[in-house]
Design a protein around this motif. Sequence first.
Motif, mmCIF file in Angstrom:
data_model
loop_
_atom_site.group_PDB
_atom_site.id
_atom_site.type_symbol
_atom_site.label_atom_id
_atom_site.label_comp_id
_atom_site.label_asym_id
_atom_site.label_seq_id
_atom_site.Cartn_x
_atom_site.Cartn_y
_atom_site.Cartn_z
ATOM 1 N N HIS A 316 0.802 -1.218 0.000
ATOM 2 C CA HIS A 316 0.000 0.000 0.000
ATOM 3 C C HIS A 316 0.839 1.275 0.000
ATOM 4 O O HIS A 316 0.337 2.337 -0.350
ATOM 5 N N SER A 317 2.124 1.173 0.385
ATOM 6 C CA SER A 317 2.918 2.396 0.556
ATOM 7 C C SER A 317 4.174 2.459 -0.301
ATOM 8 O O SER A 317 4.861 3.483 -0.300
ATOM 9 N N VAL A 318 4.478 1.394 -1.045
ATOM 10 C CA VAL A 318 5.736 1.334 -1.799
ATOM 11 C C VAL A 318 5.471 1.289 -3.296
ATOM 12 O O VAL A 318 4.654 0.491 -3.770
ATOM 13 N N ILE A 319 6.171 2.138 -4.029
ATOM 14 C CA ILE A 319 6.227 2.058 -5.487
ATOM 15 C C ILE A 319 7.551 1.382 -5.830
ATOM 16 O O ILE A 319 8.619 1.880 -5.474
ATOM 17 N N TYR A 320 7.468 0.255 -6.504
ATOM 18 C CA TYR A 320 8.642 -0.590 -6.746
ATOM 19 C C TYR A 320 9.117 -0.420 -8.187
ATOM 20 O O TYR A 320 8.323 -0.493 -9.135
ATOM 21 N N LEU A 321 10.438 -0.217 -8.363
ATOM 22 C CA LEU A 321 11.033 -0.059 -9.686
ATOM 23 C C LEU A 321 11.999 -1.213 -9.970
ATOM 24 O O LEU A 321 12.829 -1.546 -9.125
ATOM 25 N N GLY A 322 11.888 -1.778 -11.142
ATOM 26 C CA GLY A 322 12.799 -2.842 -11.561
ATOM 27 C C GLY A 322 13.297 -2.603 -12.973
ATOM 28 O O GLY A 322 12.782 -1.745 -13.703
ATOM 29 N N THR A 323 14.307 -3.372 -13.378
ATOM 30 C CA THR A 323 14.894 -3.217 -14.706
ATOM 31 C C THR A 323 15.603 -4.496 -15.114
ATOM 32 O O THR A 323 16.035 -5.280 -14.266
ATOM 33 N N MET A 324 15.755 -4.685 -16.434
ATOM 34 C CA MET A 324 16.536 -5.802 -16.960
ATOM 35 C C MET A 324 17.950 -5.367 -17.314
ATOM 36 O O MET A 324 18.753 -6.176 -17.767
ATOM 37 N N SER A 325 18.256 -4.077 -17.103
ATOM 38 C CA SER A 325 19.550 -3.540 -17.539
ATOM 39 C C SER A 325 20.733 -4.190 -16.840
ATOM 40 O O SER A 325 21.807 -4.329 -17.439
ATOM 41 N N LYS A 326 20.571 -4.589 -15.575
ATOM 42 C CA LYS A 326 21.709 -5.059 -14.798
ATOM 43 C C LYS A 326 21.941 -6.566 -14.902
ATOM 44 O O LYS A 326 23.055 -7.024 -14.627
ATOM 45 N N PHE A 327 20.925 -7.334 -15.264
ATOM 46 C CA PHE A 327 21.156 -8.777 -15.371
ATOM 47 C C PHE A 327 20.965 -9.307 -16.790
ATOM 48 O O PHE A 327 21.096 -10.503 -17.031
ATOM 49 N N VAL A 328 20.681 -8.415 -17.754
ATOM 50 C CA VAL A 328 20.648 -8.829 -19.166
ATOM 51 C C VAL A 328 21.534 -7.852 -19.946
ATOM 52 O O VAL A 328 22.713 -8.111 -20.151
ATOM 53 N N THR A 329 20.976 -6.720 -20.346
ATOM 54 C CA THR A 329 21.766 -5.713 -21.057
ATOM 55 C C THR A 329 21.057 -4.372 -21.001
ATOM 56 O O THR A 329 19.834 -4.317 -21.130
ATOM 57 N N PRO A 330 21.803 -3.269 -20.812
ATOM 58 C CA PRO A 330 21.168 -1.948 -20.765
ATOM 59 C C PRO A 330 20.474 -1.582 -22.064
ATOM 60 O O PRO A 330 19.507 -0.830 -22.075
ATOM 61 N N GLY A 331 20.988 -2.115 -23.181
ATOM 62 C CA GLY A 331 20.442 -1.758 -24.482
ATOM 63 C C GLY A 331 19.015 -2.203 -24.708
ATOM 64 O O GLY A 331 18.361 -1.720 -25.639
ATOM 65 N N MET A 332 18.496 -3.101 -23.882
ATOM 66 C CA MET A 332 17.097 -3.503 -24.028
ATOM 67 C C MET A 332 16.161 -2.369 -23.635
ATOM 68 O O MET A 332 15.006 -2.338 -24.058
ATOM 69 N N ARG A 333 16.660 -1.430 -22.790
ATOM 70 C CA ARG A 333 15.863 -0.292 -22.345
ATOM 71 C C ARG A 333 14.502 -0.744 -21.844
ATOM 72 O O ARG A 333 13.455 -0.304 -22.344
ATOM 73 N N LEU A 334 14.512 -1.621 -20.858
ATOM 74 C CA LEU A 334 13.246 -2.135 -20.359
ATOM 75 C C LEU A 334 13.234 -2.174 -18.839
ATOM 76 O O LEU A 334 14.126 -2.740 -18.212
ATOM 77 N N GLY A 335 12.233 -1.523 -18.270
ATOM 78 C CA GLY A 335 12.042 -1.530 -16.832
ATOM 79 C C GLY A 335 10.568 -1.620 -16.506
ATOM 80 O O GLY A 335 9.719 -1.759 -17.393
ATOM 81 N N TRP A 336 10.232 -1.522 -15.219
ATOM 82 C CA TRP A 336 8.829 -1.608 -14.827
ATOM 83 C C TRP A 336 8.594 -0.891 -13.500
ATOM 84 O O TRP A 336 9.512 -0.693 -12.703
#
Length: 488
Positions: A316-336
Motif C-alpha cells: 500500500h505504501s511502496v512504489i517498486y522499480l525494476g529493470t533488466m539492464s543489470k542482469f541482461v543488457t542496458p540496451g534492451m531499455r526495459l524496466g517496470w
Amino acid sequence: MTWKPQPNTEMPIFRQIFHYYENQIINGMLTPGAKFPAERELAAMFSVNRSTISAAFEELRAAGLVATKVGSGTRVSELMWETKPYHSPNWQRYTINRMYDPGLILQNQIHKAASKPNMINMTKGELSPDLMPLEFLKKLSSQLDFTQPYSYHDNFLGDPKLRGSLIEHLAKQQIHTSTQQLLVTSGVKHSLHLIAHTLLQPGEAIAVEGPSYLYAMQVFTAAGLRMVKIPMDANGLIPEAIPELYHKYRIRMVFTNPTFHNPTGTTLSLERRRALLAICEQLRLPIIEDDPYGMLHLDSPQTPPPALRALPSGEHSVIYLGTMSKFVTPGMRLGWIVAPLEVINKLAEAKNRTGYSSSHAGERLAQLYLDSPSADTQLNLILLALISRRKVLLSTLQDQMAHYATLAAPYIPAGGFYVWLKLKTPVPDRIIIEACINQGVLVYPGSIYGAEKGFFRLTYASIGESEIVEGVRRIKAALKRLQVKGDL
C-alpha cells in the motif's frame, strides 16, 4: 549620446538596447570592426545593471552582429555587408544549463577521457559485453512473432504478455501484484522521470540516501525538486532520521535503493526495512524502492532481505522499480513500475502523453527471455563471473591499496556491481580524477554521488579480471605520484 532605454514600456530593457545597436549596425552607423565600450561603461551610460548589457550583447552575438574575442573586447562583426545579417535564434539562451549540478564538470571530464586509447574504465555500471547473454538473445530473437503488427499500443501499460511474464518473475521475489498494477517503462531513469513529473510538483522536497547515484542522474533536479539527504551508516539509511527531515523540509516522498546500494554496496537489514515502513506509514509518506541489483546476490545461499514492497504494508505504501539492464543488457531499455492501481493509471497517462513508449520488439524479446527455462542458467553464469571478479578486485585492493585506502563499509558488499572506497588521506576529487586519467584509469569520485571528498567507487562488473588488476595498479600509481608531490 542622447538615446536611453525606456523603463515603462512592455519591451524589456535588454531588448531595447539590442534593437538600438541592431539598427545602428544595419544602417551603417557602426561600421565593421568598430569596438564597443566595456560592459561596465555601457551599463553606466544607459543607467542599467551590467547583467542587462550582457543579455543585450548575448542577443547581438546570436544574431551574428557582433563578435567577442578575449583580449580585444567586443566589435561589430566584419561580415560581407552586401549580405543581410541572418537573424538566427539565440541558441545559447535555449541551451544554457539551468540546473545546479556540482558534479557535471567532473563527469564530463571522465566521459571525455573514456575515449582515450588503452584507458581502463572502472566507472561503468553495466555488465561487460562478454557477460551479457547476447548469443542467447540472438537465438530468442528468431522466435519473435512478426505476424502481429508493431503498431501503437491501445494499452499504455505495455505488452500484455510481457506484463504476465513480469508478474511471474516478481512472484519469485515474493512480490505479488496484478498486471493492472504494473507499468512497462524504458528503464529506471524513465520510471523516475514519470514519477518526478507526474506525482510531484516543482519546489517540493524528497528524501534520498546520501550518498546515492540519484545525485549523479539529475532526474529530480531537472524536475525542479529539492533532494534532502537521509544519513547513512555501514548498514544503509537510518530510518529514525526521517521524521526530523519530514518536519524540517516537508518532504513528500522517500527514495531508496535498499539492496546492494549504489554506490556504497550496503544492504538495508530486515529490521531497518520494517522500521522504514512503519515510520513512513505513520507520516503517510510514499516510498520509492529502486531495486536494479536485487537478483545479483553473490553470497549464496545467503540472500538479501525481502523487498520493501514484499513486506506487510509495503503493497500500500511502496512504489517498486525494476529493470533488466543489470542482469541482461542496458540496451534492451526495459524496466517496470509496480504501484497501487490509481498511481499506475496516472503514470500510464503520462507515459502516453509524452510518447515514452518502450520498443515493442524489445518488449516481446524480454518476454521470451523471462519465459525461457534457460534464463536462470544465464543468470547463474553472470553471478559466478561477478563472484570471481569481486574476489579479484578485493584481493588486489588489499595487496596494492592498503596503504592508501580502505573499504568504506566494514564488510564485503554481498552483491551488485560496486566497491566503495575511502582514502586514508582525503584529496579533492578533481585532483584524484586528473591523476588517475594521467595513469590511464577512470574512477568515479564520491562528490558525484553527493558524498564528501575522499571517497570513490569502483566496479567489477564492466571489465575483466586482468583489467581489474591493472586498473588498481594504475590507481595506486596515481596516488603514489600524488604522495610524492605532496598532494596526498
